[in-house]
Design a protein around this motif. Structure first.
Motif, PDB file in Angstrom:
ATOM      1  N   ARG A   1       4.531  13.330  29.031  1.00 51.57           N
ATOM      2  CA  ARG A   1       3.180  13.200  28.455  1.00 51.57           C
ATOM      3  C   ARG A   1       3.076  14.040  27.183  1.00 51.57           C
ATOM      4  O   ARG A   1       2.522  13.602  26.181  1.00 51.57           O
ATOM      5  CB  ARG A   1       2.126  13.632  29.480  1.00 51.57           C
ATOM      6  CG  ARG A   1       0.707  13.248  29.095  1.00 51.57           C
ATOM      7  CD  ARG A   1      -0.260  13.415  30.248  1.00 51.57           C
ATOM      8  NE  ARG A   1      -0.400  14.773  30.721  1.00 51.57           N
ATOM      9  CZ  ARG A   1      -1.180  15.685  30.155  1.00 51.57           C
ATOM     10  NH1 ARG A   1      -1.878  15.396  29.087  1.00 51.57           N
ATOM     11  NH2 ARG A   1      -1.255  16.902  30.664  1.00 51.57           N
TER      12      ARG A   1
ATOM     13  N   SER B   1       4.903  12.366  24.327  1.00 53.32           N
ATOM     14  CA  SER B   1       4.249  11.122  23.901  1.00 53.32           C
ATOM     15  C   SER B   1       3.212  11.376  22.801  1.00 53.32           C
ATOM     16  O   SER B   1       2.791  10.449  22.123  1.00 53.32           O
ATOM     17  CB  SER B   1       3.603  10.411  25.096  1.00 53.32           C
ATOM     18  OG  SER B   1       2.421  11.070  25.502  1.00 53.32           O
ATOM     19  N   HIS B   2       2.817  12.631  22.621  1.00 52.54           N
ATOM     20  CA  HIS B   2       1.845  13.005  21.582  1.00 52.54           C
ATOM     21  C   HIS B   2       2.513  13.539  20.323  1.00 52.54           C
ATOM     22  O   HIS B   2       1.839  14.094  19.455  1.00 52.54           O
ATOM     23  CB  HIS B   2       0.886  14.073  22.120  1.00 52.54           C
ATOM     24  CG  HIS B   2      -0.017  13.586  23.205  1.00 52.54           C
ATOM     25  ND1 HIS B   2      -1.067  12.732  22.980  1.00 52.54           N
ATOM     26  CD2 HIS B   2       0.003  13.826  24.538  1.00 52.54           C
ATOM     27  CE1 HIS B   2      -1.679  12.475  24.121  1.00 52.54           C
ATOM     28  NE2 HIS B   2      -1.048  13.120  25.093  1.00 52.54           N
TER      29      HIS B   2
ATOM     30  N   TRP C   1       2.414  17.175  15.976  1.00 52.68           N
ATOM     31  CA  TRP C   1       1.557  16.899  17.115  1.00 52.68           C
ATOM     32  C   TRP C   1       0.501  15.890  16.685  1.00 52.68           C
ATOM     33  O   TRP C   1      -0.152  16.049  15.657  1.00 52.68           O
ATOM     34  CB  TRP C   1       0.898  18.195  17.590  1.00 52.68           C
ATOM     35  CG  TRP C   1       0.004  18.016  18.754  1.00 52.68           C
ATOM     36  CD1 TRP C   1      -1.356  18.026  18.749  1.00 52.68           C
ATOM     37  CD2 TRP C   1       0.403  17.794  20.107  1.00 52.68           C
ATOM     38  NE1 TRP C   1      -1.827  17.825  20.022  1.00 52.68           N
ATOM     39  CE2 TRP C   1      -0.761  17.674  20.875  1.00 52.68           C
ATOM     40  CE3 TRP C   1       1.647  17.683  20.734  1.00 52.68           C
ATOM     41  CZ2 TRP C   1      -0.737  17.456  22.240  1.00 52.68           C
ATOM     42  CZ3 TRP C   1       1.673  17.453  22.093  1.00 52.68           C
ATOM     43  CH2 TRP C   1       0.484  17.349  22.834  1.00 52.68           C
ATOM     44  N   GLN C   2       0.319  14.836  17.481  1.00 47.61           N
ATOM     45  CA  GLN C   2      -0.626  13.767  17.169  1.00 47.61           C
ATOM     46  C   GLN C   2      -1.863  13.792  18.067  1.00 47.61           C
ATOM     47  O   GLN C   2      -2.741  12.957  17.920  1.00 47.61           O
ATOM     48  CB  GLN C   2       0.069  12.410  17.300  1.00 47.61           C
ATOM     49  CG  GLN C   2       1.283  12.255  16.411  1.00 47.61           C
ATOM     50  CD  GLN C   2       0.937  12.327  14.937  1.00 47.61           C
ATOM     51  OE1 GLN C   2       0.172  11.525  14.432  1.00 47.61           O
ATOM     52  NE2 GLN C   2       1.496  13.311  14.255  1.00 47.61           N
ATOM     53  N   GLY C   3      -1.914  14.738  18.971  1.00 50.74           N
ATOM     54  CA  GLY C   3      -3.032  14.815  19.912  1.00 50.74           C
ATOM     55  C   GLY C   3      -4.151  15.706  19.389  1.00 50.74           C
ATOM     56  O   GLY C   3      -4.350  15.884  18.190  1.00 50.74           O
ATOM     57  N   THR C   4      -4.867  16.287  20.305  1.00 52.14           N
ATOM     58  CA  THR C   4      -6.018  17.139  20.014  1.00 52.14           C
ATOM     59  C   THR C   4      -5.601  18.364  19.198  1.00 52.14           C
ATOM     60  O   THR C   4      -4.535  18.929  19.426  1.00 52.14           O
ATOM     61  CB  THR C   4      -6.673  17.606  21.339  1.00 52.14           C
ATOM     62  OG1 THR C   4      -7.011  16.445  22.097  1.00 52.14           O
ATOM     63  CG2 THR C   4      -7.902  18.454  21.103  1.00 52.14           C
TER      64      THR C   4
ATOM     65  N   PHE D   1      -2.199  20.959  23.765  1.00 54.62           N
ATOM     66  CA  PHE D   1      -1.657  20.036  24.756  1.00 54.62           C
ATOM     67  C   PHE D   1      -2.585  19.887  25.948  1.00 54.62           C
ATOM     68  O   PHE D   1      -3.077  18.822  26.240  1.00 54.62           O
ATOM     69  CB  PHE D   1      -0.267  20.479  25.191  1.00 54.62           C
ATOM     70  CG  PHE D   1       0.318  19.652  26.298  1.00 54.62           C
ATOM     71  CD1 PHE D   1       0.289  18.274  26.252  1.00 54.62           C
ATOM     72  CD2 PHE D   1       0.905  20.257  27.393  1.00 54.62           C
ATOM     73  CE1 PHE D   1       0.826  17.499  27.269  1.00 54.62           C
ATOM     74  CE2 PHE D   1       1.458  19.500  28.412  1.00 54.62           C
ATOM     75  CZ  PHE D   1       1.412  18.125  28.351  1.00 54.62           C
TER      76      PHE D   1
END
Length: 157
Positions: free
Chosen positions: A6, A9-10, A23-26, A34
């Motif tokens: 998981r 995947s970000h 990092w493509q998430g928050t 994360f």
């Protein structure tokens, strides 16, 4: 999906290990986040190197807060992390050079480097380029972890 799967995947991961893996998430304060209250770069460092010792920080060698490439991350004390900064502090709006400010009363550029709560004075200069070089020289004298000042800039691109 496992927690590690998981996490990755970000990440926009390059095949080149020398490039940043962003990092493509928050984001929180410009850093990847994360899980709640876990910075992505710290999680990545731990996956690659094991636990982070108490009191230690993770320094981005690449200066990219979104980067989670373990090769771009290293352990650092708070003092070392503060030495390894790029550019001027946010409150320096006069020139953008770390350690150089405009001294209106003297009508000159003032060099002053702060390290471990001490201020080291580097003098006053009429020329901004001379003031910048004096700031670099002074930082190199009092700081050991500021890679940016020690990295030769190549014009052979």
């Amino acid at each position: 999906m496992s927690e590690e799967q998981r996490f990755w995947s970000h990440v926009r991961k390059s095949t080149n290990p020398d490039e940043c893996w962003e990092w493509q998430g928050t984001l929180r304060n410009g850093y990847g986040e994360f899980k709640r209250h876990i910075y992505a770069h710290r999680y990545s460092y731990q996956l690659a190197n094991g636990p982070i010792p108490n009191g230690m920080m993770i320094d981005h060698i690449c200066f990219n807060r979104r980067c989670v490439n373990p090769q771009h991350l290293r352990l650092a004390t708070n003092s070392q992390n503060m030495e390894h900064l790029q550019g001027a502090f946010k409150n320096n709006k006069s020139c953008g050079i770390r350690g150089v400010t405009w001294a209106k009363h003297a009508n000159m550029w003032k060099v002053q480097v702060c390290h471990n709560y001490h201020r080291y004075r580097g003098g006053y200069f009429h020329n901004l380029a001379e003031a910048e070089q004096a700031a670099i020289t002074l930082r190199n004298k009092v700081m050991q972890f500021n890679d940016l000042d020690r990295t030769p800039i190549s014009n052979n691109n």
